[in-house]
Design a protein around this motif. Structure first.
Motif, PDB file in Angstrom:
ATOM      1  N   LEU A 431      15.384 -35.052  -0.213  1.00  0.00           N
ATOM      2  CA  LEU A 431      15.783 -34.038  -1.188  1.00  0.00           C
ATOM      3  C   LEU A 431      16.109 -32.716  -0.485  1.00  0.00           C
ATOM      4  N   LEU A 432      15.274 -32.384   0.516  1.00  0.00           N
ATOM      5  CA  LEU A 432      15.518 -31.141   1.258  1.00  0.00           C
ATOM      6  C   LEU A 432      16.882 -31.206   1.949  1.00  0.00           C
ATOM      7  N   ARG A 451      15.887 -27.733  -5.744  1.00  0.00           N
ATOM      8  CA  ARG A 451      14.705 -26.896  -5.470  1.00  0.00           C
ATOM      9  C   ARG A 451      13.686 -27.044  -6.614  1.00  0.00           C
ATOM     10  N   ASP A 452      14.202 -27.040  -7.856  1.00  0.00           N
ATOM     11  CA  ASP A 452      13.308 -27.189  -9.014  1.00  0.00           C
ATOM     12  C   ASP A 452      12.637 -28.565  -9.030  1.00  0.00           C
ATOM     13  N   ARG A 469      11.608 -25.759   5.883  1.00  0.00           N
ATOM     14  CA  ARG A 469      10.580 -26.804   5.923  1.00  0.00           C
ATOM     15  C   ARG A 469       9.933 -26.914   4.567  1.00  0.00           C
ATOM     16  N   LEU A 470       9.319 -28.048   4.307  1.00  0.00           N
ATOM     17  CA  LEU A 470       8.625 -28.209   3.021  1.00  0.00           C
ATOM     18  C   LEU A 470       7.166 -27.838   3.175  1.00  0.00           C
ATOM     19  N   LYS A 471       6.640 -27.257   2.123  1.00  0.00           N
ATOM     20  CA  LYS A 471       5.240 -26.849   2.133  1.00  0.00           C
ATOM     21  C   LYS A 471       4.625 -27.235   0.802  1.00  0.00           C
ATOM     22  N   ARG A 472       3.388 -27.709   0.822  1.00  0.00           N
ATOM     23  CA  ARG A 472       2.671 -28.031  -0.408  1.00  0.00           C
ATOM     24  C   ARG A 472       2.451 -26.787  -1.245  1.00  0.00           C
ATOM     25  N   ILE A 473       2.661 -26.898  -2.556  1.00  0.00           N
ATOM     26  CA  ILE A 473       2.388 -25.734  -3.414  1.00  0.00           C
ATOM     27  C   ILE A 473       0.895 -25.698  -3.681  1.00  0.00           C
TER      28      ILE A 473
END
Ligand code: ZN
Length: 473
Positions: A431-432, A451-452, A469-473
């Protein structure tokens, strides 16, 4: 303290004393590779992993065997429906199973025998049963196990489950692999070839055919672990007829006690209900990963309930797992900062390490029939105390190192350590990438939508020197 486990054979909690300590032979009924394994299956496999890791923590040398059932009734039906070959069909689901096993950080068994590679062993086991007068070839060309002859030799059929033999109709036979205890009857060891089997058959002294499901496990377990071994595990749905038949076949052929301890994991409910496709609460591991959960979170969640209790698996529970793991990670991160990220010394199994009694208390909780709630209790008590010490800045580098060493020891059982702590599911990375492509193409509407979507699945995009980069919310 010694490890105590609930043995289905004695219907009581017993001290674990292996036949040839420190060696332990352990057989877990593996997957029938005809579909993706669902979360109920995974509860059983994670339970098997917990048993093995606990035994290893206690210093036992475990030989872990898990079969791959690659020929039985359901598989043949699907091969026919999909107009494919047995090998191609089962190969696909076996590969997926092994990948999922890794995602859940389950240790790979030392042996993963395939039924189709043990046909000669299966045939020789059936020959032994025929030679002892316990099995016979029927008019339909199949070979059956005679419960009457077996009982006539002084053997007990119904060791795991009490059966009412008065209701049995003498001479009745069952050919299908699955049946209820109300229909207890002579069961098929070798199934004569029928047109529906297609090209799934092997030659045998009784003509072309294929093995029954139950005999496969008896042949593979005794071949690798010997006629008698320590532990046999599976889900409680396997108690009858599968495990009962395994005992009858093995003890009928060898005349020796088959397994010393039988361990069974309880069922799993999803959102309070029996899992079913029509209720929309049927999840494979892959379904849950697609929702943005990680293997680590799912493993944690499956490890929160005692193995003999029905477990209610919920998506809320998975969110709770995320929070709980974040607490552990935060604490470990701070400890690492203080310890200076130095390489941690390896510790011996019996070495007393870390904060007072952490490893000992954790291990003692598991000794009590794998009391996992009490084990987690010691972990979170330790996190609370450590956070307190961190807040008052009173931990030395040596203490932080000792604490991390203790944690590593505990995590050798839990398997939720930070090594798999920051995994990003492949779907999220895709997805990124899709979002980056959309931005490049100036399709900002799509970029925002992606993004949503990531946000809804619990991931935020972070800008770093090395890019996004992806980060956990
Ligand atoms: Zn089995």
């Amino acid at each position: 303290m010694a490890l105590k486990l609930f043995n289905t054979l004695s219907r009581s909690i017993q001290e674990f004393a292996p036949l040839a300590s420190p060696n332990v032979g352990m057989y877990c009924c593996g997957p029938t590779v005809y579909d993706f394994a669902h979360i109920g299956n995974w509860r059983t496999f994670v339970f098997g992993d917990l048993v093995r890791r606990t035994l290893e923590l206690k210093g036992y040398a475990v030989t872990h065997v898990m079969n791959i059932t690659d020929v039985e009734d359901k598989i043949i039906k699907r091969v026919r429906e999909n107009k494919t070959s047995l090998r191609e069909f089962t190969g696909k689901y076996e590969a997926a199973f092994l990948e999922d096993l890794k995602t859940l950080n389950c240790l790979l068994p030392h042996h993963t025998p395939h039924a189709t590679e043990h046909i000669a062993d299966i045939i020789s086991l059936i020959e032994k049963l025929i030679a002892r007068g316990i099995a016979y070839k029927a008019a339909d060309g199949s070979v059956y196990f005679s419960i009457e002859k077996y009982r006539g030799c002084g053997c007990t059929y119904g060791q795991l489950l009490k059966l009412n033999f008065d209701e049995m109709k003498a001479g009745e036979r069952v050919k299908s692999d699955e049946y209820a205890k109300e229909s207890v009857a002579d069961f098929a060891l070798w199934k004569a070839r029928v047109p529906e089997d297609g090209d799934v058959f092997w030659p045998s002294p009784w003509g072309e055919g294929r093995p029954g499901w139950h005999i496969e496990c008896s042949a593979m377990s005794t071949k690798i672990l010997g006629p008698s071994f320590d532990l046999h595990l599976g889900g409680e749905d396997l108690i009858f007829p599968h495990h009962e038949d395994e005992i009858a076949q093995s003890e009928g052929a060898t005349g020796k006690p088959f397994v010393k301890y039988w361990l069974h994991g309880a069922h799993l409910l999803v959102e309070g209900k029996k899992m079913s496709k029509s209720l929309g609460n049927f999840f494979t591991l892959r379904d849950l990963l697609a929702k943005g959960f990680t293997g680590r979170e799912i493993r944690y969640s499956l490890l929160t309930a005692h193995y003999r209790e029905t477990f209610n698996f919920t998506l809320d529970g998975l969110h709770g797992a995320r929070t709980a793991l974040a607490r552990i990670d935060e604490c470990l991160g701070k400890l690492r900062d203080i310890a200076g990220r130095a390489a941690l010394p390896r510790v011996q199994a019996d070495q007393q390490v870390g904060p007072t009694g952490l490893v000992q208390n954790f291990s003692a909780a598991l000794d009590d029939d794998l009391n996992i709630s009490a084990a987690w209790g010691t972990v979170f008590e330790w996190v609370r105390e450590t956070n307190h010490r961190l807040a008052e800045n009173s931990l030395s580098a040596a203490e932080a190192t000792a604490a991390l060493t203790a944690w590593n020891k505990i995590d050798s059982v839990l398997g939720v350590g930070a090594t798999i702590g920051f995994e990003i599911p492949a779907e999220m990375n895709l997805l990124l990438e899709a979002r980056q492509a959309a931005r490049k193409a100036k399709d900002f509407k799509r970029a925002d939508a992606i993004r949503d979507e990531l946000k809804a699945k619990g991931w935020a995009i972070e800008d770093t020197a090395k890019g996004q980069r992806l980060k956990r919310i």
